[in-house]
Enzyme design. Sequence first.
Site, short mmCIF file in Angstrom:
data_model
loop_
_atom_site.label_atom_id
_atom_site.label_comp_id
_atom_site.label_asym_id
_atom_site.label_seq_id
_atom_site.Cartn_x
_atom_site.Cartn_y
_atom_site.Cartn_z
N ASP A 42 -3.58 6.39 -4.75
CA ASP A 42 -3.24 5.18 -4.02
C ASP A 42 -2.68 4.17 -5.05
OD1 ASP A 42 -3.36 3.09 -1.97
OD2 ASP A 42 -5.06 2.36 -3.14
N ASP A 44 -2.13 0.21 -4.64
CA ASP A 44 -2.72 -1.13 -4.77
C ASP A 44 -4.24 -1.07 -4.75
OD1 ASP A 44 -0.12 -2.23 -4.76
OD2 ASP A 44 -0.08 -2.11 -2.58
N TYR A 53 1.10 -7.66 -0.47
CA TYR A 53 2.53 -7.65 -0.14
C TYR A 53 3.40 -8.03 -1.34
CZ TYR A 53 0.31 -7.59 4.41
OH TYR A 53 -0.48 -7.26 5.46
N SER A 87 2.98 -1.74 4.41
CA SER A 87 3.37 -2.33 5.69
C SER A 87 4.14 -3.63 5.50
CB SER A 87 2.13 -2.58 6.55
OG SER A 87 1.29 -3.52 5.92
N CYS A 119 4.49 4.92 3.04
CA CYS A 119 4.56 4.66 4.49
C CYS A 119 5.06 3.23 4.68
CB CYS A 119 3.21 4.82 5.15
SG CYS A 119 3.22 4.16 6.84
N LYS A 131 -1.96 5.83 6.12
CA LYS A 131 -3.36 6.21 5.93
C LYS A 131 -4.24 5.34 6.82
CE LYS A 131 -2.65 5.43 1.50
NZ LYS A 131 -2.89 5.15 0.07
#
Length: 558
Positions: A42, A44, A53, A87, A119, A131
């Site tokens: 992973d 972050d 972000y 995202s 993603c 995830k």
Amino acid sequence: MRQDQEDPYQRRSAQVYAAADRASSGSVASPRPVLYDAVLLDRDGTLIEDVPYNGDPEKVRPVPGARAALDRLRAAGLRLAVVTNQSGLARGYFGGEQMLAVHARVEELLGRFDAWLVCPHDDADGCDCRKPAPGLVYAAARELGTTPSRCVLVGDIGRDVAAAMAAGAAGVLVPTPVTRPEEVAAAGWVATDLPAAVAEILRRQQAVQPSTPPTGPVRTALVVRSDSAGDVLVTGPAIRAVAAGAERVVLLCGPRGRAAANLLPGVDEIIEHPLPWIDPTPGPVDPEALRSLTARLGAVDVDQAVVFTSFHQSALPLALLLRMAGIDRIAAISDDYPGSLLDVRHRVPVGVPEPERALSLAAAAGHRLPDDDEPVLRLRRDAVPPRPADLGDPGYVVLHPGSAASSRACPPEVATRIVGALTDAGHRVLVTGGPDERAVTARVAAAGGTDLGGRTDLAGLAAIVADASAVVVGNTGPAHLAAAAGVPVVSLFAPTVPFGQWGPYRVPTVRLGDAAAPCRDTRAASCPVPGHPCLSAVDPDDVVDALRTLAVSGGGGR
Ligand SMILES: [Zn+2]
């Protein structure tokens, strides 16, 4: 059965372990790793500090020790990929160019990664890559030229571990201050920081790799696994490792494990005998019975004995009998001082999956899985009968509510509601159970499933499980049958024993149930907590969602 599991059934190496040949060919020095090809990370909160972000390369700060830890993995030949939910792309907080600039900065600080899987979606998009969905794990494995079960994913929240498990990969949780306690409780493998996670990945990889071949030729190996069906099944990979280095394998098992022993590839002969220091409800020690067992073992002409146990069982009483039977090479795991009872006294930290724990003992005894075998559970194909024709096409969901230990069984009222929810979602449900569980399976199946209680023995159950799209089951034998057939598991896991040791091994899995319930780590056979809270609060809709995560559709297909 899955296509990719058909070929290597019953693999046997018929020759004596060719120690000299292997050493001279150099294959002992650099064989294919047994467990993992790749580590997925992973981004972050795992590789770099979490800046929400972030689209600014200047704000990239690696976590302490990250560069050195990643370089250890690279030096060990493991491929590395980043799997990250971003995202912020969907929400317009930063653009693709900015993200690529951040990734370039990450590689500048931490070295090259073999793949980046991102993603770009938000929860509302309903994609299969964000995830805890497993899409990124499948994609990373594909891009790295391997399979999810040969990957281990390191992440800082429950979503990371859930995505790994849903793809059949291993998942390591490295908690941060924002990781929720229930996520830590549910994870089967937790490390204090990234360097510690890396150290344990490398240690486990090394532990199943023998540093030296057996001390002499092994014509006949005696392997021992007493206790129940699940215990025998999870020892299967280690028994195949021993079988690869021996001409003949004799398995000593107990009456409760006999049916599972019949299903194991690599076993040439079975001796069944109860061991009163292992059985959970033992009879009195019968000196005459133990004398006759000793005589029988003495007649086997054993070159090497490998005694497999769970962490709370002792191998030493049997080791004494084996010595009295004249067996002079004995390997076992023992924290207790063994004196001269063992030649190889092996020790394993807690938390290691049972199949790997057993493989590490086999390795300590000089054996490893051949390169063309995978460390997954397997069944002999010739020992599994055809599935009854009246069950219709494959693609049903099996619900197995019972367990030999009632503390690990799904409460019948919960199982009944699960059948209702699954049926409403379009699933065909078969309810399975042993002969003494007929009352429960009848009651549960009445909610819309087909009652198969008492209709099969273990081999027959294996046949039914093998054609399922998924199995919904507690921590009990059929969960391991599903793993052996490569069938995804919705695990209703009572935390009486560690999930990391006893969870379904190397098969897509969703874990449900309260991992922090007070029964945790009690090893209780019957639930010590009023109301059986670890499983009584399972929401049937979560089972339906779990099947969706595992890509099992209600139309009967997968
Ligand atoms: Zn996505």
